[in-house]
Design a protein around this motif. Sequence first.
Motif, PDB file in Angstrom:
ATOM      1  N   THR A 115       4.135  18.326   6.776  1.00  0.00           N
ATOM      2  CA  THR A 115       2.745  18.796   6.807  1.00  0.00           C
ATOM      3  C   THR A 115       1.785  17.649   6.513  1.00  0.00           C
ATOM      4  OG1 THR A 115       2.977  19.443   4.485  1.00  0.00           O
ATOM      5  CG2 THR A 115       3.309  21.150   6.158  1.00  0.00           C
ATOM      6  N   PRO A 116       0.731  17.537   7.293  1.00  0.00           N
ATOM      7  CA  PRO A 116      -0.257  16.476   7.044  1.00  0.00           C
ATOM      8  C   PRO A 116      -0.940  16.678   5.693  1.00  0.00           C
ATOM      9  CG  PRO A 116      -0.538  17.441   9.234  1.00  0.00           C
ATOM     10  CD  PRO A 116       0.410  18.331   8.494  1.00  0.00           C
ATOM     11  N   ARG A 117      -1.188  15.581   5.022  1.00  0.00           N
ATOM     12  CA  ARG A 117      -1.939  15.651   3.769  1.00  0.00           C
ATOM     13  C   ARG A 117      -3.402  15.921   4.094  1.00  0.00           C
ATOM     14  NH1 ARG A 117      -4.988  12.267   1.342  1.00  0.00           N
ATOM     15  NH2 ARG A 117      -4.368  10.611   2.754  1.00  0.00           N
ATOM     16  N   VAL A 118      -3.926  16.974   3.506  1.00  0.00           N
ATOM     17  CA  VAL A 118      -5.309  17.364   3.784  1.00  0.00           C
ATOM     18  C   VAL A 118      -6.227  16.638   2.797  1.00  0.00           C
ATOM     19  CG1 VAL A 118      -6.956  19.263   3.918  1.00  0.00           C
ATOM     20  CG2 VAL A 118      -4.562  19.610   4.603  1.00  0.00           C
ATOM     21  N   PRO A 119      -7.125  15.796   3.278  1.00  0.00           N
ATOM     22  CA  PRO A 119      -8.038  15.100   2.365  1.00  0.00           C
ATOM     23  C   PRO A 119      -8.911  16.089   1.613  1.00  0.00           C
ATOM     24  CG  PRO A 119      -8.111  14.159   4.581  1.00  0.00           C
ATOM     25  CD  PRO A 119      -7.352  15.442   4.682  1.00  0.00           C
TER      26      PRO A 119
ATOM     27  N   ASN B  48       1.563  11.653  -3.889  1.00  0.00           N
ATOM     28  CA  ASN B  48       0.365  12.291  -3.340  1.00  0.00           C
ATOM     29  C   ASN B  48      -0.899  11.745  -3.992  1.00  0.00           C
ATOM     30  OD1 ASN B  48       1.368  13.995  -1.335  1.00  0.00           O
ATOM     31  ND2 ASN B  48       1.873  15.607  -2.804  1.00  0.00           N
ATOM     32  N   THR B  49      -0.823  11.531  -5.296  1.00  0.00           N
ATOM     33  CA  THR B  49      -1.989  10.995  -6.015  1.00  0.00           C
ATOM     34  C   THR B  49      -2.340   9.606  -5.503  1.00  0.00           C
ATOM     35  OG1 THR B  49      -1.440  12.276  -7.990  1.00  0.00           O
ATOM     36  CG2 THR B  49      -2.909  10.380  -8.277  1.00  0.00           C
ATOM     37  N   TRP B  50      -1.297   8.769  -5.335  1.00  0.00           N
ATOM     38  CA  TRP B  50      -1.557   7.418  -4.827  1.00  0.00           C
ATOM     39  C   TRP B  50      -2.124   7.474  -3.406  1.00  0.00           C
ATOM     40  CZ3 TRP B  50      -2.653   2.614  -5.534  1.00  0.00           C
ATOM     41  CH2 TRP B  50      -2.546   1.724  -4.484  1.00  0.00           C
ATOM     42  N   ALA B  51      -1.548   8.324  -2.563  1.00  0.00           N
ATOM     43  CA  ALA B  51      -2.003   8.414  -1.178  1.00  0.00           C
ATOM     44  C   ALA B  51      -3.454   8.852  -1.091  1.00  0.00           C
ATOM     45  CB  ALA B  51      -1.105   9.378  -0.397  1.00  0.00           C
TER      46      ALA B  51
ATOM     47  N   GLY C  61       0.786  -1.226   0.000  1.00  0.00           N
ATOM     48  CA  GLY C  61       0.000   0.000   0.000  1.00  0.00           C
ATOM     49  C   GLY C  61       0.813   1.269   0.000  1.00  0.00           C
ATOM     50  N   THR C  62       2.126   1.161  -0.016  1.00  0.00           N
ATOM     51  CA  THR C  62       2.958   2.358   0.048  1.00  0.00           C
ATOM     52  C   THR C  62       3.133   2.998  -1.322  1.00  0.00           C
ATOM     53  OG1 THR C  62       5.001   1.092  -0.286  1.00  0.00           O
ATOM     54  CG2 THR C  62       4.241   1.401   1.997  1.00  0.00           C
ATOM     55  N   SER C  63       3.363   4.310  -1.302  1.00  0.00           N
ATOM     56  CA  SER C  63       3.637   5.023  -2.551  1.00  0.00           C
ATOM     57  C   SER C  63       4.943   4.553  -3.164  1.00  0.00           C
ATOM     58  CB  SER C  63       3.696   6.526  -2.291  1.00  0.00           C
ATOM     59  OG  SER C  63       2.440   7.013  -1.858  1.00  0.00           O
ATOM     60  N   GLU C  64       5.911   4.167  -2.329  1.00  0.00           N
ATOM     61  CA  GLU C  64       7.191   3.681  -2.848  1.00  0.00           C
ATOM     62  C   GLU C  64       7.005   2.426  -3.691  1.00  0.00           C
ATOM     63  OE1 GLU C  64       8.143   6.081   0.780  1.00  0.00           O
ATOM     64  OE2 GLU C  64       6.598   4.656   0.178  1.00  0.00           O
ATOM     65  N   PHE C  65       6.064   1.570  -3.295  1.00  0.00           N
ATOM     66  CA  PHE C  65       5.814   0.342  -4.045  1.00  0.00           C
ATOM     67  C   PHE C  65       4.994   0.614  -5.303  1.00  0.00           C
ATOM     68  CE2 PHE C  65       3.454  -3.501  -5.087  1.00  0.00           C
ATOM     69  CZ  PHE C  65       4.452  -4.472  -5.062  1.00  0.00           C
ATOM     70  N   ARG C  66       4.074   1.561  -5.227  1.00  0.00           N
ATOM     71  CA  ARG C  66       3.119   1.782  -6.307  1.00  0.00           C
ATOM     72  C   ARG C  66       3.570   2.790  -7.346  1.00  0.00           C
ATOM     73  NH1 ARG C  66      -0.515  -2.311  -6.710  1.00  0.00           N
ATOM     74  NH2 ARG C  66      -1.148  -2.972  -4.629  1.00  0.00           N
ATOM     75  N   THR C  67       4.560   3.610  -7.044  1.00  0.00           N
ATOM     76  CA  THR C  67       5.035   4.598  -8.002  1.00  0.00           C
ATOM     77  C   THR C  67       6.550   4.487  -8.130  1.00  0.00           C
ATOM     78  OG1 THR C  67       5.426   6.372  -6.388  1.00  0.00           O
ATOM     79  CG2 THR C  67       3.186   6.147  -7.250  1.00  0.00           C
ATOM     80  N   THR C  68       7.081   5.076  -9.196  1.00  0.00           N
ATOM     81  CA  THR C  68       8.527   5.037  -9.422  1.00  0.00           C
ATOM     82  C   THR C  68       9.214   6.296  -8.928  1.00  0.00           C
ATOM     83  OG1 THR C  68       8.204   5.936 -11.651  1.00  0.00           O
ATOM     84  CG2 THR C  68       8.283   3.537 -11.428  1.00  0.00           C
ATOM     85  N   ALA C  69       8.439   7.282  -8.451  1.00  0.00           N
ATOM     86  CA  ALA C  69       9.014   8.546  -8.009  1.00  0.00           C
ATOM     87  C   ALA C  69       9.628   8.417  -6.616  1.00  0.00           C
ATOM     88  CB  ALA C  69       7.942   9.633  -8.021  1.00  0.00           C
TER      89      ALA C  69
ATOM     90  N   ILE D  99       0.307   5.566   6.853  1.00  0.00           N
ATOM     91  CA  ILE D  99       1.292   5.572   5.774  1.00  0.00           C
ATOM     92  C   ILE D  99       1.073   6.758   4.834  1.00  0.00           C
ATOM     93  CG2 ILE D  99       1.974   4.348   3.666  1.00  0.00           C
ATOM     94  CD1 ILE D  99       1.648   1.758   5.221  1.00  0.00           C
ATOM     95  N   SER D 100      -0.183   7.088   4.584  1.00  0.00           N
ATOM     96  CA  SER D 100      -0.509   8.136   3.618  1.00  0.00           C
ATOM     97  C   SER D 100      -0.851   9.462   4.288  1.00  0.00           C
ATOM     98  CB  SER D 100      -1.691   7.679   2.751  1.00  0.00           C
ATOM     99  OG  SER D 100      -2.834   7.401   3.562  1.00  0.00           O
ATOM    100  N   ALA D 101      -0.456   9.646   5.549  1.00  0.00           N
ATOM    101  CA  ALA D 101      -0.912  10.810   6.308  1.00  0.00           C
ATOM    102  C   ALA D 101      -0.173  12.093   5.947  1.00  0.00           C
ATOM    103  CB  ALA D 101      -0.746  10.535   7.808  1.00  0.00           C
ATOM    104  N   LEU D 102       1.072  12.011   5.476  1.00  0.00           N
ATOM    105  CA  LEU D 102       1.870  13.207   5.222  1.00  0.00           C
ATOM    106  C   LEU D 102       1.938  13.525   3.728  1.00  0.00           C
ATOM    107  CD1 LEU D 102       4.889  12.654   7.643  1.00  0.00           C
ATOM    108  CD2 LEU D 102       2.821  14.023   8.028  1.00  0.00           C
ATOM    109  N   GLU D 103       2.045  14.809   3.427  1.00  0.00           N
ATOM    110  CA  GLU D 103       2.229  15.228   2.047  1.00  0.00           C
ATOM    111  C   GLU D 103       3.615  14.832   1.556  1.00  0.00           C
ATOM    112  OE1 GLU D 103       1.479  19.395   1.741  1.00  0.00           O
ATOM    113  OE2 GLU D 103      -0.660  19.104   1.399  1.00  0.00           O
TER     114      GLU D 103
END
Length: 463
Positions: free
Chosen positions: A106-110, A328-331, A91-99, A317-321
């Motif tokens: 800063t917390p990611r604001v839904p 960010n898109t994946w999160a 479920g991590t962005s590191e696994f799902r994206t190549t960036a 895991i997806s709480a921070l920007e």
Amino acid sequence: LFVGAWLTEGCGDCTTNGCKNACCVLDQNYYAAEAACAADNARLCTVEELEAGCAGYNGCGHNADYLWSSTPCSVDNTEDAQRLAAKLILGTSEFRTTADNRLLSTPRVPMPDIQSQGRPYKAVILFFMDGGADTHNLVVPHSNCAASDMYAQYQEVRGVGDGGMALMPNQLLPINLPAGSQPCDTFGMHYKLPNLKQMFDDGDLSFYADIGALVEPLTLQEYRAKSKRMPGNLGSHAHQTKTAMNVHAQFTGAKGILGRIVDALSTQDNAYRSAAFSIVGNQKATQGDRAPTYIHFRRGIAEFVQYGQIAHHYHNISALESLSLFANTWAESLASTLVASRTIAELYAAGDTTESFSIYCPKLVSCTLADQLKAVAKMMSVREQSGNEREVYLVSMGTYDYHQDTRGLFANSMEVVDSSIAAFKREMVNQGIWDNVVIATASDFGRSLTSNGLGTDHAWSGN
């Protein structure tokens, strides 16, 4: 005590864990499940135990929603931790994206949840005819043409007899137009579309002729000279499907047309509560800033069955920007999908239709369009509960890539389209929203006017 879907590995051995018959009893409510376990000297697991994974392999389940256990909270912590870690990595962005996912402090604001203002409901359904449909036989010139006999020209170009693609006069359903408003006062619809013909007569259906991808206007001479910008890879299914689904011929990476509609409605002043749904999985058309909801036309909306056990880890895991747009898109997609998998799935399950959507299915063509439209109608039936004021949907049928059509495949597919949309109209009338819903059609591209001797080949525009 609703605790979500905690156990995916199964009920365990009913003869050894103390639950006996209670452990795998389905179709019981919470209180019946509690009583069944109590009768076997079992108890319900606490939320804390379930979140810790203590019900693994020794719990009993009710439709994968409730668990109870008669054994102490003891598991192989190492094994469970390894399994949990593997799921979290997925479920991590590191696994799902190549960036490079460089997190900020800063917390990611839904995205804000837009509240409904109770405005009249409206919806758009994009029906994608996958494979490049030969819509030159969907509607054709018939008679009463001003300049010349355009039906004769149609026959000449499309060909008649063996290997020809032209429809005969007895294969056309005449539709009459106001005198002088079109090149012909009478056109003909494909003979397998009687219900759609009636919709046209009732003022519920319109045709747009010669639609195709363009970057800018160009003439035949400019096309041959390549002096104007043109869509890339004309004739390619993959590229032109993207172009048709994003309506952005010069940039195949643009988000989908339905997704952009929802984005615009959701971010404008006095925003609308809007949602996008795809009945055919992850497709370009519904891609936008907000993740669409995927509905399988038979299985419904897939719920995340271990929500209560590990969802809070995914949220952490997806709480921070992140500095990465991709991360960010994946999160955002992950977070919104986790919620949707429960709330929207419950709404959809409560929906219903009065129309059966049972249609005759000809041989050798896909007949799932009726089932897809039933899924659309079922979701629409709970529009008041969802509060959505605007919705967009994607359905599709294919393949229309008929380079060889010696067995009447296009005609059979038109029969499915006609009966499926007719059933959908009946349901919309029953729900009282037929005048609030628009169905638009699109395809990869059109097909050649001339026959290849067995069918037609890839071309550019179509009706």
